[in-house]
Design a protein around this motif. Structure first.
Motif, PDB file in Angstrom:
ATOM      1  N   GLU B  31       0.828  -1.210   0.000  1.00  8.61           N
ATOM      2  CA  GLU B  31       0.000   0.000   0.000  1.00  8.61           C
ATOM      3  C   GLU B  31       0.860   1.257   0.000  1.00  8.61           C
ATOM      4  OE1 GLU B  31      -4.394  -0.165   1.938  1.00  8.61           O
ATOM      5  OE2 GLU B  31      -2.753   0.253   3.322  1.00  8.61           O
ATOM      6  N   ARG B  66      -4.986  -2.550   0.292  1.00  8.09           N
ATOM      7  CA  ARG B  66      -5.078  -3.868   0.903  1.00  8.09           C
ATOM      8  C   ARG B  66      -6.330  -4.629   0.505  1.00  8.09           C
ATOM      9  NH1 ARG B  66      -2.756  -1.622   5.677  1.00  8.09           N
ATOM     10  NH2 ARG B  66      -2.291  -3.733   6.308  1.00  8.09           N
ATOM     11  N   ASP B  67      -7.433  -3.936   0.319  1.00  8.63           N
ATOM     12  CA  ASP B  67      -8.666  -4.632  -0.073  1.00  8.63           C
ATOM     13  C   ASP B  67      -8.514  -5.326  -1.421  1.00  8.63           C
ATOM     14  OD1 ASP B  67     -11.022  -2.268   1.420  1.00  8.63           O
ATOM     15  OD2 ASP B  67      -9.932  -4.012   2.213  1.00  8.63           O
ATOM     16  N   THR B  70      -6.375  -8.428  -0.840  1.00 11.78           N
ATOM     17  CA  THR B  70      -7.099  -9.455  -0.105  1.00 11.78           C
ATOM     18  C   THR B  70      -8.146 -10.134  -0.988  1.00 11.78           C
ATOM     19  OG1 THR B  70      -6.763  -8.120   1.884  1.00 11.78           O
ATOM     20  CG2 THR B  70      -8.329  -9.925   2.054  1.00 11.78           C
ATOM     21  N   THR B  71      -8.881  -9.322  -1.757  1.00 18.83           N
ATOM     22  CA  THR B  71      -9.924  -9.873  -2.635  1.00 18.83           C
ATOM     23  C   THR B  71      -9.334 -10.796  -3.692  1.00 18.83           C
ATOM     24  OG1 THR B  71     -11.163  -7.812  -2.390  1.00 18.83           O
ATOM     25  CG2 THR B  71     -11.862  -9.298  -4.153  1.00 18.83           C
TER      26      THR B  71
END
Lengths: 215, 485
Positions: B31, B66-67, B70-71
């Motif tokens: 990030e 980060r999303d 993670t996804t």
């Protein structure tokens, strides 16, 4: 013609029941006991010995074969006597005085029996006098001495000496073995031979007694 | 005795808290610091930007929220099967099931006759594949050396051809470029009997060193990685930072950077083709502080490689990594202790696909025929550890103990005979257990000499080709195959 290879194979696999059946059938068909012994049983044990040397077979498998052979020999030996055929030889074996270790001795005993020798086992902690007494009584051709402890190895020399002192030295052959025992030690005490393991012991026994009978 | 697929994680260097801390750090790296890149990746960058990444073309930086990570990472399959052919067992990669095999891109080999280190050839590669086909504890064949005697442009097809001809085990290798990958896929499809057949049961896979540590996308390899993903060919996302030079000197820092690199690569693959089969490919190594060259045999490599499996399992992706590297130039005692320790740690760590584990010397620069035999033995012993101890009525043997009785022995019991071939590791014959007398009579051979003899025996056998004559003709018609008939 009865195929004695089947007998040899049954020895190799150590199948006691099958071996007994095959030997019984062979005898019924009129195959001489000596031929069954040589071409069936001893041929099988020879292969077992080779496979033990080349590490193809584990010792427990070898012992299983020897045990099967040993049980069948009980039937065969009287018949061999009838046919006036001697067994490979007569052996006296024991672990020397002060020493209680017997696994190696038992292994050698089983292998010798498997090779057709008649073996008298004196057990463990056997004093020189006992060896002498048995030689007087029985006339074995080969004496096998076992020792696992360096402290009991000198007993082996005592056995050799007591046999010499009483005039039996040229009537018997003496072989020694056990983890701490060496060729050099065997030579020093005046033994006829040294074997590093059970397989070699059998080979050496055959050689030593073979030479003896040629005298 | 089958040694593949037993479960590890008896050794876990990272606690749950440490694992979480590293994972969170990796997300922060992606990030905040992000990746850099070279030219030639415009389409890839656009794809990632569209999905939410922050692209700064001027400063050549791409940052991943980060999303997004993670996804995308969640889409990667937690189980990848690498297939063998003709009855050679498949590698079911997932959870903590351990498989070990060859690997590397060595350019030197110790000549079997002279022992001299010479350049590796196409024939060496072929002979090594033949050798490995017969070593049961080497579970796959990842090309161990480069065929330096043929033109670079001919590498890809020829490496895979030589390997596939000589062994039925799963074959993995690198490719020069996207074109090379497509040629290899075509070659394998001929052998499979069609592209769809190959995709269903892929008996080949590729390595893509997509990231140049620290945190830089390699154009060529990233494109290869994406092309593999598009075609459903399993791809190992290889990153090999050297602690102290291309990653922080400290183990935690190296792991955090590596884990970040991996998650970025996985995200790129999943954006390219959701559900694409891949292997988390972090290989933590160290810089030799005397030379700044690669150090593979250090015990910390063993520790970090075990931690890598913990990290890959944390995000639910099967992993590829290393063990069995040594800095020794010859198959000697140092090679023995470095390989023994690192391979045991990797196995007990639970890594799914451990390459380099057989054959390597001189920190990845060299291989030796006899080393494969020695390493086959080491791998077998390490995998045996994972089988633990069986405790049940049969193994406790109470009735046997009672019937044998005190003072007697167990040499001839049926119980002994029943278990003697399976309870203990058997080995390939290279370990010597004879008495000194017998050993001397046999020539007083050391391990290396004994291993050489086993190599000679295996290679002297008649060659078996795993490519049919008809397929071979088709292949030679289509490609420039340089290995003789």
């Amino acid at each position: 013609m009865f195929d004695l290879k089947a007998v040899a194979d049954a020895v190799i696999t150590g199948n006691e029941a099958e071996l007994a059946e095959l030997v019984r059938t062979a005898l019924d068909r009129g195959v001489p006991a000596k031929r069954i012994m040589d071409e069936g049983l001893l041929a099988g044990m020879d292969t077992v010995g080779d496979r033990m040397e080349s590490e193809e077979m584990f010792i427990p498998e070898v012992l299983k074969a020897a045990r099967a052979m040993g049980s069948v020999l009980k039937t065969l030996v009287p018949l061999l006597a009838e046919e006036d055929v001697g067994v490979a030889g007569s052996v006296l074996i024991g672990t020397v005085k002060g020493d209680l270790h017997d696994i190696g001795k038992n292994l050698v005993k089983m292998m010798l029996e498997g090779a057709g020798f008649k073996v008298f086992d004196l057990g463990v902690d056997v004093g020189p006098e006992k060896f002498l007494a048995e030689i007087r009584a029985g006339s074995p051709g080969l004496i096998c001495l076992s020792s696992l402890l360096t402290t009991t190895m000198p007993m082996m020399k005592k056995v050799v000496d007591i046999i010499s002192e009483h005039g039996f030295r040229d009537r018997v052959k003496i072989m020694v073995g056990g983890a701490p025992v060496t060729q050099e030690f065997a030579d020093r005490i005046g033994a006829d031979g040294f074997a590093a393991d059970a397989g070699s012991a059998v080979k050496l026994a055959k050689t030593i007694l073979g030479q003896a009978t040629n005298l | 005795m089958d040694s593949k697929g037993y479960s590890g994680t008896q050794y876990r260097p990272l606690s749950d808290d440490q694992l979480k801390a590293i994972h969170e750090s990796s997300l922060t790296i992606l990030e905040k610091t992000g990746f850099t890149f070279e030219s030639g990746l415009d389409e890839t960058l656009e794809m990632v930007q569209k999905a939410g990444a922050k692209l700064d073309r001027e400063r050549a930086r791409i940052r991943f929220p980060r999303d997004l990570i993670t996804t995308e990472v969640a889409k990667a399959p937690d189980r990848v099967v690498l297939y063998g052919r003709e009855g050679a067992k498949d590698l079911d990669l997932g959870e903590h099931r351990v498989h070990m095999g060859t690997g590397g891109a060595a350019i030197k080999i110790l000549d079997l006759e002279t022992g001299e280190a010479r350049a590796t050839t196409l024939n060496d590669l072929h002979q090594l594949a033949r050798l490995v086909d017969k070593l049961d504890n080497i579970h796959f064949f990842l090309r161990p050396c480069i065929p330096t005697d043929i033109p670079e442009a001919e590498y890809d097809v020829n490496v895979f051809y030589a390997s596939l001809r000589a062994t039925a085990k799963h074959v993995m290798g690198g490719v020069n470029d996207v074109d090379g990958l497509n040629q290899v896929i075509e070659l394998a499809s001929i052998i499979a009997g069609g592209r769809e057949e190959l995709k269903k049961t892929p008996f080949i896979s590729v390595i893509a060193g997509f990231a140049i540590s620290p945190l830089k996308l390699c154009t060529q390899s990233t494109l290869i990685m994406q092309e593999a993903a598009r075609n459903g060919i399993p791809v190992a996302l290889s990153c090999a930072p050297m602690a102290g030079s291309t990653s922080p000197l400290t183990m935690a820092g190296t792991l955090a950077q590596l884990h970040a690199e991996q998650m970025a690569g996985i995200a790129v693959c999943q954006l390219t083709n959701p559900g694409a089969p891949l292997l988390y490919g972090g290989i933590p190594g160290m810089a030799n502080l005397h030379t700044m060259g690669y150090l593979g045999g250090a015990v910390e490599c063993g520790i970090m490689n075990a931690a890598v499996h913990q990290l890959s399992h944390y995000i639910g992706v099967p992993n590829y990594n290393s063990s069995g590297l040594t800095d020794s130039k010859i198959p000697d005692t140092q090679a023995g202790w470095e390989k023994g320790i690192t391979t045991l740690l990797a196995a007990m760590g639970g890594s799914n696909y451990v390459h380099h584990a057989a054959g390597m010397l001189e920190s990845m620069i060299a291989v030796a025929y006899e080393q494969f035999v020695i390493d086959d033995e080491i791998i077998g012993m390490c995998c045996k550890v994972l089988r633990g101890i069986e405790v049940d009525a049969e193994h406790l043997a109470l009735d046997v103990i009672d019937s044998v009785g005190p003072g007697s022995n167990f040499m001839t019991t049926d119980h002994t005979l029943r278990h003697m071939h399976t309870e203990y590791f058997g080995g390939n014959g290279v370990s010597d257990r004879k008495s000194r007398i017998k050993w001397e009579k046999g020539g007083a051979l050391d391990a290396r000499s004994r291993a050489r003899r086993i190599v000679a025996k295996i290679l002297a056998a008649e060659e078996k080709s795993y490519i049919s004559e008809a397929q071979d003709q088709l292949i030679r018609g289509r490609f420039n195959v340089l290995l003789g008939n």
